[in-house]
Motif scaffolding. Structure first.
Motif, mmCIF file in Angstrom:
data_model
loop_
_atom_site.group_PDB
_atom_site.id
_atom_site.type_symbol
_atom_site.label_atom_id
_atom_site.label_comp_id
_atom_site.label_asym_id
_atom_site.label_seq_id
_atom_site.Cartn_x
_atom_site.Cartn_y
_atom_site.Cartn_z
ATOM 1 N N THR A 285 0.707 -1.056 0.066
ATOM 2 C CA THR A 285 0.064 -0.073 0.164
ATOM 3 C C THR A 285 0.745 1.384 0.061
ATOM 4 O OG1 THR A 285 -1.646 -1.347 1.340
ATOM 5 C CG2 THR A 285 -1.817 1.158 1.008
ATOM 6 N N TYR A 286 2.055 1.300 0.814
ATOM 7 C CA TYR A 286 2.830 2.482 0.905
ATOM 8 C C TYR A 286 4.095 2.217 0.399
ATOM 9 C CZ TYR A 286 -1.123 3.198 4.388
ATOM 10 O OH TYR A 286 -2.265 3.710 4.760
ATOM 11 N N LYS A 287 3.977 1.311 -0.547
ATOM 12 C CA LYS A 287 5.583 1.192 -1.421
ATOM 13 C C LYS A 287 6.049 2.526 -2.087
ATOM 14 C CE LYS A 287 7.833 -1.888 -4.531
ATOM 15 N NZ LYS A 287 7.857 -3.093 -5.427
ATOM 16 N N LYS A 288 4.819 3.117 -2.803
ATOM 17 C CA LYS A 288 5.421 4.214 -3.483
ATOM 18 C C LYS A 288 5.522 5.552 -2.640
ATOM 19 C CE LYS A 288 3.664 7.198 -7.693
ATOM 20 N NZ LYS A 288 2.925 7.213 -8.634
ATOM 21 N N GLU B 159 3.733 14.195 5.446
ATOM 22 C CA GLU B 159 3.024 13.816 6.593
ATOM 23 C C GLU B 159 1.731 13.157 6.615
ATOM 24 O OE1 GLU B 159 2.266 15.761 11.306
ATOM 25 O OE2 GLU B 159 2.100 16.980 9.435
ATOM 26 N N ALA B 160 1.014 13.594 5.640
ATOM 27 C CA ALA B 160 -0.221 12.999 5.304
ATOM 28 C C ALA B 160 -0.101 11.523 5.290
ATOM 29 C CB ALA B 160 -1.009 13.807 4.042
ATOM 30 N N ASP B 161 0.899 11.194 4.232
ATOM 31 C CA ASP B 161 0.863 9.751 4.055
ATOM 32 C C ASP B 161 1.379 8.951 5.285
ATOM 33 O OD1 ASP B 161 0.317 9.649 1.284
ATOM 34 O OD2 ASP B 161 2.411 10.720 0.856
ATOM 35 N N ILE B 162 2.057 9.650 6.187
ATOM 36 C CA ILE B 162 2.290 8.822 7.477
ATOM 37 C C ILE B 162 1.230 8.725 8.367
ATOM 38 C CG2 ILE B 162 3.758 9.165 9.651
ATOM 39 C CD1 ILE B 162 5.939 10.792 7.818
ATOM 40 N N ILE B 163 0.528 9.878 8.364
ATOM 41 C CA ILE B 163 -0.941 9.685 9.174
ATOM 42 C C ILE B 163 -1.743 8.762 8.609
ATOM 43 C CG2 ILE B 163 -2.813 10.997 9.525
ATOM 44 C CD1 ILE B 163 -1.298 13.639 9.554
ATOM 45 N N ASP B 164 -1.617 8.494 7.243
ATOM 46 C CA ASP B 164 -2.751 7.436 6.723
ATOM 47 C C ASP B 164 -2.044 6.145 7.024
ATOM 48 O OD1 ASP B 164 -4.939 7.092 4.469
ATOM 49 O OD2 ASP B 164 -3.382 5.879 3.817
ATOM 50 N N TYR B 165 -0.776 5.939 6.793
ATOM 51 C CA TYR B 165 -0.194 4.468 7.335
ATOM 52 C C TYR B 165 -0.601 4.273 8.659
ATOM 53 C CZ TYR B 165 3.595 1.856 9.277
ATOM 54 O OH TYR B 165 4.285 0.949 10.310
ATOM 55 N N THR B 166 -0.571 5.542 9.717
ATOM 56 C CA THR B 166 -0.741 5.010 10.978
ATOM 57 C C THR B 166 -2.069 4.729 11.365
ATOM 58 O OG1 THR B 166 1.201 6.773 11.538
ATOM 59 C CG2 THR B 166 -0.608 6.147 13.547
ATOM 60 N N LYS B 167 -3.168 5.523 10.947
ATOM 61 C CA LYS B 167 -4.519 5.329 11.152
ATOM 62 C C LYS B 167 -5.018 4.104 10.691
ATOM 63 C CE LYS B 167 -7.091 8.797 10.840
ATOM 64 N NZ LYS B 167 -7.811 9.922 10.219
ATOM 65 N N THR B 168 -4.557 3.617 9.610
ATOM 66 C CA THR B 168 -5.108 2.663 8.633
ATOM 67 C C THR B 168 -4.558 1.323 9.363
ATOM 68 O OG1 THR B 168 -4.918 3.663 6.441
ATOM 69 C CG2 THR B 168 -5.021 1.242 6.453
ATOM 70 N N ASN B 169 -3.331 1.133 9.970
ATOM 71 C CA ASN B 169 -2.764 -0.065 10.702
ATOM 72 C C ASN B 169 -3.213 -0.102 11.779
ATOM 73 O OD1 ASN B 169 -1.318 -1.409 8.588
ATOM 74 N ND2 ASN B 169 -0.006 0.431 8.268
ATOM 75 N N GLY B 170 -4.167 1.035 12.539
ATOM 76 C CA GLY B 170 -4.493 0.838 13.885
ATOM 77 C C GLY B 170 -3.401 1.062 14.796
ATOM 78 N N ILE B 171 -2.333 2.082 14.486
ATOM 79 C CA ILE B 171 -1.464 2.368 15.363
ATOM 80 C C ILE B 171 -1.821 3.402 16.347
ATOM 81 C CG2 ILE B 171 0.990 3.139 15.716
ATOM 82 C CD1 ILE B 171 1.312 1.743 12.991
ATOM 83 N N ARG B 172 -1.892 3.351 17.726
ATOM 84 C CA ARG B 172 -2.272 4.380 18.549
ATOM 85 C C ARG B 172 -0.961 5.356 18.983
ATOM 86 N NH1 ARG B 172 -6.713 6.129 21.008
ATOM 87 N NH2 ARG B 172 -7.956 4.229 20.143
#
Length: 275
Positions: A28-31, A202-215
Motif C-alpha cells: 500500500t505504501y510502497k510508492k 506527513e499526510a502519508d505517515i498519518i494515513d499509514y498510522t491510522k489505517t494500521n490501527g497504530i495509536r
C-alpha cells in the motif's frame, strides 16, 4: 482561526498484526513511503558499510514508522550496517509511557529508553516559554548517550512537512534562510544526523498510522497541548491554507531550499550545526 491544540491521531481500527503492518509498507505504501525513504538514503548517501545507527524514537507516528522502515531495509543482506532504537523519556505521564511501551511490544521494536526529568527542569527554569531549553537539553542528552553507546549516526524522523515548516519559521520569526538538512554533523562532530523521511509527506505517515490501527503517542508536552502559542502550529496551519488555495505551494517551498541563487541575496553565512 489558528488551531493551537495538538490534535491526536485516532486509528481507524484496532492495531493490525505486525506482519500485516510490515506488508503494507511494501504494498500500500510502497510508492508514497518506502520508495521515498530509499530515494533519500540514495540521494544523500546516508548509509555506508559498517555504520552503527541509532534511531531516535519519540513514540510518535514518524519515529515508529522510521524504525519499521529500517527493519525492512535490514532484510536486504547486501546492506552491512547495524541499528538500534533509542528513546529519551523527558517525563511522560505514566499512561503515555505505558502506551508507548505497548506499541513497541506490538510492533516488535526493541528500544532502549533513557529516563530523564527534562520537562520538570525546563518548566522550572523557563516557565513562560520552556521550549528552547527543553529542546536544547533533549538534544544534548540524546547525542551524548548515543555517542557513549558507540553509534556513529543518529537518524531522526523529520519528514517533508517538517522541512518546509522549519524553512518558513526561520524566515518569518528568525530572519534567516535555513532549514533541516538531510544530513548534518552533530555539535560535537562525533555523530552524523540523518533524516531518511525527508521526502515523505506527513499526510502519508498519518494515513499509514491510522489505517494500521497504530495509536501513536500524541504530544505529552503541555506547550504543544496549548499552554502557549506554537510557531510551528501557526505555520502548519498557514501552509495548509495556502496549499488548499494553490496546490503545489508546499513542494515549491521544499524546492526553494535546493535552488538558492547567491547572486540574488543580500548576503550569506557558512557553517553547519545540528538542528
Amino acid at each position: 482561526m489558528v488551531n493551537l491544540v495538538c490534535e491526536a491521531i485516532l486509528p481507524d481500527c484496532p492495531m493490525k498484526d505486525v506482519e500485516e503492518i510490515e506488508k503494507s509498507i511494501m504494498t500500500t505504501y510502497k510508492k508514497s513511503i518506502w520508495a521515498k525513504f530509499l530515494k533519500a538514503i540514495s540521494d544523500f548517501d546516508m548509509i555506508q558499510d559498517g555504520d552503527k545507527i541509532a534511531i531516535g524514537v519519540s513514540g510518535g507516528k514518524d519515529s515508529l514508522l522510521l524504525v519499521k522502515l529500517f527493519q525492512e531495509l535490514k532484510k536486504d543482506k547486501r546492506k552491512n550496517f547495524e541499528f538500534k532504537a533509542v528513546s529519551l523519556n523527558p517525563g511522560f505521564r505514566n499512561s503515555d509511557l505505558d502506551n508507548f511501551k505497548n506499541n513497541l511490544d506490538k510492533l516488535n521494536i526493541d528500544c532502549d529508553i533513557i529516563n530523564t526529568n527534562i520537562w520538570e527542569i525546563a518548566n522550572e527554569k523557563a516557565k513562560d516559554y520552556p521550549c528552547f531549553l527543553c529542546a536544547k537539553m533533549r538534544r544534548g542528552i540524546l547525542y551524548t548517550q548515543v555517542e557513549e553507546l558507540g553509534f556513529n549516526k543518529l537518524t531522526l524522523g523529520h519528514h517533508f512537512d517538517d522541512v518546509i515548516e522549519t524553512t518558513l519559521i526561520n524566515m518569518l520569526y528568525a530572519g534567516t534562510m535555513k532549514t533541516m538538512t538531510p544530513k548534518v554533523p552533530s555539535t560535537s562532530g562525533k555523530l552524523e544526523l540523518i533524516r531518511p523521511l525527508i521526502y515523505v509527506k506527513e499526510a502519508d505517515i498519518i494515513d499509514y498510522t491510522k489505517t494500521n490501527g497504530i495509536r501513536a503517542m500524541n504530544c505529552g508536552c503541555t506547550i504543544e497541548a496549548g499552554k502557549t502559542s506554537s510557531k510551528r502550529r501557526e505555520v502548519k496551519n498557514l501552509l495548509a491554507e495556502l496549499e488548499e488555495k494553490n496546490p503545489g505551494v508546499k513542494q515549491s517551498v521544499f524546492n526553494s531550499m535546493k535552488n538558492i541563487n547567491l547572486d540574488y541575496v543580500f548576503g550569506y553565512t557558512g557553517g553547519k550545526e545540528a538542528e
